[in-house]
Design a protein around this motif. Sequence first.
Motif, mmCIF file in Angstrom:
data_model
loop_
_atom_site.group_PDB
_atom_site.id
_atom_site.type_symbol
_atom_site.label_atom_id
_atom_site.label_comp_id
_atom_site.label_asym_id
_atom_site.label_seq_id
_atom_site.Cartn_x
_atom_site.Cartn_y
_atom_site.Cartn_z
ATOM 1 N N SER A 126 0.890 -1.194 -0.065
ATOM 2 C CA SER A 126 -0.217 0.019 0.053
ATOM 3 C C SER A 126 0.668 1.233 0.062
ATOM 4 O O SER A 126 2.274 1.246 0.263
ATOM 5 C CB SER A 126 -0.835 0.155 1.397
ATOM 6 O OG SER A 126 -0.025 0.244 2.423
ATOM 7 N N GLY A 127 0.182 2.536 -0.300
ATOM 8 C CA GLY A 127 0.885 3.702 0.181
ATOM 9 C C GLY A 127 1.412 4.004 1.434
ATOM 10 O O GLY A 127 2.639 4.287 1.494
ATOM 11 N N SER A 128 0.890 3.697 2.256
ATOM 12 C CA SER A 128 1.111 3.686 3.645
ATOM 13 C C SER A 128 2.456 3.114 3.979
ATOM 14 O O SER A 128 3.381 3.346 4.740
ATOM 15 C CB SER A 128 0.143 3.295 4.911
ATOM 16 O OG SER A 128 -1.184 4.021 4.661
ATOM 17 N N ASN A 131 5.332 4.533 2.362
ATOM 18 C CA ASN A 131 5.734 5.541 3.183
ATOM 19 C C ASN A 131 6.633 5.135 4.541
ATOM 20 O O ASN A 131 7.746 5.856 4.839
ATOM 21 C CB ASN A 131 4.683 6.755 3.550
ATOM 22 C CG ASN A 131 4.667 7.535 2.176
ATOM 23 O OD1 ASN A 131 5.470 8.245 1.517
ATOM 24 N ND2 ASN A 131 3.347 7.906 2.057
ATOM 25 N N TYR A 160 -0.938 14.405 3.337
ATOM 26 C CA TYR A 160 -1.427 13.077 3.723
ATOM 27 C C TYR A 160 -0.553 11.950 3.186
ATOM 28 O O TYR A 160 -0.080 11.860 1.988
ATOM 29 C CB TYR A 160 -2.769 12.855 3.179
ATOM 30 C CG TYR A 160 -3.372 11.413 3.524
ATOM 31 C CD1 TYR A 160 -3.834 11.140 4.963
ATOM 32 C CD2 TYR A 160 -3.415 10.238 2.701
ATOM 33 C CE1 TYR A 160 -4.375 9.877 5.534
ATOM 34 C CE2 TYR A 160 -3.875 8.874 3.270
ATOM 35 C CZ TYR A 160 -4.170 8.786 4.691
ATOM 36 O OH TYR A 160 -4.875 7.618 5.128
ATOM 37 N N HIS A 161 0.112 11.220 4.170
ATOM 38 C CA HIS A 161 0.927 10.109 3.660
ATOM 39 C C HIS A 161 0.674 8.875 4.184
ATOM 40 O O HIS A 161 1.516 7.727 4.056
ATOM 41 C CB HIS A 161 2.440 10.376 4.055
ATOM 42 C CG HIS A 161 2.976 11.806 3.645
ATOM 43 N ND1 HIS A 161 3.142 11.925 2.319
ATOM 44 C CD2 HIS A 161 3.268 12.989 4.124
ATOM 45 C CE1 HIS A 161 3.795 12.920 1.966
ATOM 46 N NE2 HIS A 161 3.709 13.374 3.050
ATOM 47 N N GLY A 162 -0.559 8.733 4.569
ATOM 48 C CA GLY A 162 -1.146 7.239 5.031
ATOM 49 C C GLY A 162 -1.399 7.064 6.521
ATOM 50 O O GLY A 162 -1.548 8.366 7.247
ATOM 51 N N GLU A 233 3.909 15.627 -1.175
ATOM 52 C CA GLU A 233 3.087 15.259 -2.445
ATOM 53 C C GLU A 233 3.131 16.294 -3.443
ATOM 54 O O GLU A 233 3.133 17.392 -2.988
ATOM 55 C CB GLU A 233 1.554 15.048 -2.120
ATOM 56 C CG GLU A 233 1.168 14.353 -0.896
ATOM 57 C CD GLU A 233 -0.097 14.590 -0.203
ATOM 58 O OE1 GLU A 233 -1.422 14.304 -0.818
ATOM 59 O OE2 GLU A 233 0.005 15.235 1.054
ATOM 60 N N ASP A 266 6.054 12.108 -2.734
ATOM 61 C CA ASP A 266 4.984 10.985 -2.523
ATOM 62 C C ASP A 266 4.131 11.259 -3.810
ATOM 63 O O ASP A 266 3.115 11.871 -3.795
ATOM 64 C CB ASP A 266 4.443 11.318 -1.159
ATOM 65 C CG ASP A 266 3.163 10.235 -0.972
ATOM 66 O OD1 ASP A 266 2.845 9.592 -1.966
ATOM 67 O OD2 ASP A 266 2.998 10.030 0.041
ATOM 68 N N VAL A 268 1.864 8.676 -4.751
ATOM 69 C CA VAL A 268 0.744 7.651 -4.493
ATOM 70 C C VAL A 268 -0.437 8.277 -5.169
ATOM 71 O O VAL A 268 -1.197 7.376 -5.763
ATOM 72 C CB VAL A 268 0.562 7.411 -3.113
ATOM 73 C CG1 VAL A 268 -0.951 6.738 -2.750
ATOM 74 C CG2 VAL A 268 1.540 6.594 -2.541
ATOM 75 N N ILE A 269 -0.829 9.401 -5.288
ATOM 76 C CA ILE A 269 -1.881 9.996 -6.090
ATOM 77 C C ILE A 269 -1.477 10.466 -7.449
ATOM 78 O O ILE A 269 -2.134 10.316 -8.355
ATOM 79 C CB ILE A 269 -2.576 11.177 -5.382
ATOM 80 C CG1 ILE A 269 -3.545 10.520 -4.244
ATOM 81 C CG2 ILE A 269 -3.504 11.765 -6.188
ATOM 82 C CD1 ILE A 269 -4.378 11.283 -3.474
ATOM 83 N N LYS A 295 -1.841 2.901 -5.370
ATOM 84 C CA LYS A 295 -2.918 3.387 -6.293
ATOM 85 C C LYS A 295 -2.906 3.030 -7.623
ATOM 86 O O LYS A 295 -3.479 1.710 -7.971
ATOM 87 C CB LYS A 295 -3.305 4.742 -5.940
ATOM 88 C CG LYS A 295 -3.756 5.019 -4.535
ATOM 89 C CD LYS A 295 -4.216 6.304 -4.121
ATOM 90 C CE LYS A 295 -4.599 6.711 -2.843
ATOM 91 N NZ LYS A 295 -5.632 6.470 -2.249
#
Length: 462
Positions: A126-128, A131, A160-162, A233, A266, A268-269, A295
């Motif tokens: 996962s993204g969390s 990180n 937001y990083h998870g 991000e 980051d 992730v998005i 993601k």
Amino acid sequence: MNNPMNTAAHPERTREEWQHLDRQHHLHPFTDFKELAGKGSRIISRAEGAYVWDVDGHQILDGMAGLWCVNVGYGRKEIADAVYTQMQQLPYYNNFFQTAHPPAIELARQLTELAPRFKQVFFTGSGSEANDTVLRMIWRYWQLQDQPQRRVVISRKNAYHGSTLGGASLGGFGVVHEQMGTLIPDIVHINQPYWYGEGQDMSPEEFGLLRARELRDTIEEIGADKVAAFIGEPIQGAGGVIIPPATYWPEIQKICDEYGILLVTDEVICGFGRTGEWFGADYFGVKPDLMPVAKGITSGYIPLGGVMVSERVSDVLMGDAGEFYHGFTYSGHPVACAAALANLAILRQEHLVTRIRDDIGPYLQQQLRTLQAHPLVGEVRGLGLFGAIELVADKASHRRFDSKQGVGMRCREHCFQNGLIMRAVSDTMIIAPPFILSHAQVDELVSKAWKCLDLTARSIAG
Ligand SMILES: Cc1ncc(COP(=O)(O)O)c(C=O)c1O
């Protein structure tokens, strides 16, 4: 058609029965449990293209691509087939203890081809976890550089990083930190480049520089020899689609270079195309040392994350360093990697990333900005397939609503009722639709959004 092998399907159950069972047995992520129990969940039971359907058969345009992830849209048989084939051939094997398997190796190869600045990939679930892995790598890197005192990672408020301990500590949400009580030490948060909310007494360019230069001030305050890395991000997503002024990222890069600290974007998005470039770092022209992804790597079909590792870090970790005591059972899960490979093939074959840059991105941005004329709207901003609509009580002064009025939540509810998913971050409505959105679907999204803004305005007045 109901597949008898699909034990979750239960076509005989009504919405009320699903809601009852949900209330009894299922704890939802990021949810006020009491509030939800009062009204019951919306049960989504199928999806195709850019739409989802609830169990009552209502069709809803998914303006959020699930949770910023279903980039190639729902119902892609190519991914389902790749997963099915991989499940039969090798449903699981690990990458620990000097083993590996073709899907993980091939995916790592393709990722480094897409982002040639990176030499290797460490997979996570996962993204969390990505990180958390970033934190572990940063600290290990500086130990191996004989600078173990370099511990501090500078992040940003409202990032937001998870939701793991590492991800949530890196993140900058005060409410999250309050509930945690104890955070991972050595993480410091500076201000975000949120011009509309915090910088309107100066030009966006000046404000971008000001916020970036907080990084330098903070490094100086802490002591340059103690700072390990900066993480951000490229575009803050969950914080409300905060698009930094053009001056921000180049200045951040300059400061990281000046002090020799590691730069982490980051992705992730932003990763895998949402900005119209493959990665947010490409869009903003920065050169990160580490890049967490998740993601969009599988378009959310199967959980997968990872950290892309540049030569600078990889050469140190791979040097004469001994074992890196870190990994997950599902690091590089073969089925997830097969899904990712099929997903990347779709993105390439259908030119979905350049389509965002040259066609659907500009069209969405142009149409979205027509909402600026609505009396409830303070600012519309966006880039690629990101969009945000800030709702304000007074357009001229940008005065916000009292948070107790829950205006964003009301708007979100009207959207759901009227066949559109938009997410509410306080009173900012955000969208991140699937890349396959057609022009007609952009029009549908914008006209439904206008209607829901009207309904929201009426509900406040009434
Ligand atoms: C920028 C960013 N990083 C990390 C995460 C955490 O990813 P996950 O939910 O897969 O753990 C998210 C999730 O939204 C995110 O937006």
